[in-house]
Write an enzyme that holds these catalytic residues in place. Structure first.
Site, PDB file in Angstrom:
ATOM      1  N   TYR A 124       0.805  -1.225   0.000  1.00  0.00           N
ATOM      2  CA  TYR A 124       0.000   0.000   0.000  1.00  0.00           C
ATOM      3  C   TYR A 124       0.836   1.272   0.000  1.00  0.00           C
ATOM      4  O   TYR A 124       0.351   2.333   0.386  1.00  0.00           O
ATOM      5  CB  TYR A 124      -0.930   0.007   1.230  1.00  0.00           C
ATOM      6  N   ASP A 234     -11.037  -7.546   8.246  1.00  0.00           N
ATOM      7  CA  ASP A 234     -12.447  -7.528   7.833  1.00  0.00           C
ATOM      8  C   ASP A 234     -13.066  -8.913   7.973  1.00  0.00           C
ATOM      9  O   ASP A 234     -14.226  -9.051   8.392  1.00  0.00           O
ATOM     10  CB  ASP A 234     -12.578  -7.056   6.377  1.00  0.00           C
TER      11      ASP A 234
HETATM   12 MG    MG Z   1     -10.061  -2.314   4.825  1.00  0.00          MG
END
Ligand code: MG
Ligand code: NAI
Length: 336
Positions: A124, A234
């Protein structure tokens, strides 16, 4: 000493769940002071900027912020505010507890785990994103550093020690991603050796996903790199009843920002039915961070007891309560 925190009421359901959360915090009588600052769409509409300098300055000054979800306008030139905040304050640890609550529609009852995700490196970093002119080939650069790996693994082990956890699982894919995941695993082993009181095990990320779904009770603290942590956290939120119950802390050396994991939920904004629990659990993490451990425990217990009693649960939890009435029910218990 009076503690002041920066408060960002946010967009969509943000103001509703923040007002509810502050009402519950007030019931705890902590003497917290709030410095209200803006970010996101609310800031853009009033000040022409998504992340005004005054907001950054307040977070810098108070070192602690409680933040509602923000809407990043869709379109050219708008980069994610959350990513921007992470970069600005080097918020390298994303800490996401997933704990079973009573009376949710979740499939499991005994989950009590914390995902510690490296928040600044890996896939990222936004570097080397390239698509060839013919549109046929895309590439991207991942970066893992010894320093970045060491501080996140150390954070996970220190956290485990501090809150009395027994085991840290290092999640990786070093068998394939030999350079990046390989370095992370190597550093993790070195750090783990300094914590003989905490059990350390290693698990490859794909197997981890299967194990989480089959036997989630086996996990205690999970530490992993950015992309894996994003997905796994998540997944873990889904194991315990979904986004309405999932908080997250973004922690750096200069500042820490506490929030709900979910977004601004434009579909239910203004209806007064948003579940405030995720942000309230973010407040629990914030109180722990501030060393107010007893109060954090009291707040968590008030949330659990209110859910156990099915007292004014919001519609996402199968109730007919409102954000306000649910928060009042929690506040009454938190006040003792
Ligand atoms: Mg996320
Ligand atoms: P979302 O999380 O806002 O909503 C997904 C679904 O979950 C919706 O049906 C919503 O009603 C429901 N939901 C979410 N929170 C809830 C709550 N507290 N109580 C009851 N139901 C809840 O995700 P979505 O729709 O993808 O994103 C909407 C906006 O939020 C976008 O602008 C996005 O950029 C932003 N966003 C902001 C985040 C942040 O500031 N941390 C994180 C994720 C999204």
């Amino acid at each position: 000493m009076t503690q002041t925190i920066a408060v960002i009421r946010g967009d969509g359901i943000g103001p509703e769940i923040m007002d509810a959360t502050l009402q519950v915090l007030d019931a705890l009588k902590l003497g917290l002071q709030y410095d209200f600052v803006e970010a996101g769409l609310a800031a853009y509409e009033k000040q022409g900027e998504l992340l005004p300098a005054a907001t950054l300055e307040a977070i810098h000054r108070h070192r602690v912020a409680l933040k509602s979800p923000l809407t990043t306008p869709v379109g050219e030139g708008f980069s994610s505010i959350n990513v921007e905040l992470r970069k600005r304050f080097d918020l390298y640890a994303n800490v996401r507890p997933a704990i079973s609550f009573p009376n949710t529609k979740s499939r499991y009852e005994n989950i009590d785990l914390i995902t510690v995700r490296e928040n600044t490196e890996g896939a990222y970093i936004g570097e080397g994103q390239n698509l060839t002119a013919d549109g046929e080939t895309a590439t991207l650069t991942q970066k893992v550093t010894r320093r970045g790996s060491e501080r996140i693994v150390r954070y996970a082990f220190d956290l485990a020690r501090r809150v009395g956890r027994k085991k840290v699982t290092v999640v990786h894919k070093a068998n394939i991603l030999k350079s990046t995941s390989g370095l992370f695993l190597k550093v993790a082993r070195q750090v783990a050796a300094e914590y003989p009181d905490i059990q350390c095990n290693e698990m490859i990320v794909d197997n981890t996903c299967m194990q989480l779904v089959m036997k989630p009770e086996q996990f205690d603290v999970i530490v992993t790199t950015n992309l894996f942590g994003d997905i796994i956290s998540d997944l873990c939120a889904g194991l315990v009843g979904g986004l309405g119950l999932a908080p997250g802390a973004n922690i750096g050396t200069e500042a820490a920002i506490f929030e709900a994991v979910h977004g601004s939920a434009p579909d239910i904004a203004g209806k007064g039915i948003a579940n405030p629990v995720a942000l309230l659990l973010g407040a629990v993490q914030m109180l722990e961070h501030l060393g107010k451990v007893e109060e954090a425990g009291r707040l968590r217990k008030a949330i659990v007891d209110t859910m156990q009693a099915k007292d004014n649960l919001t519609p996402d939890l199968g109730g007919t309560g409102t954000t306000q009435s649910f928060a009042q029910a929690i506040a009454a218990r938190a006040a003792g």
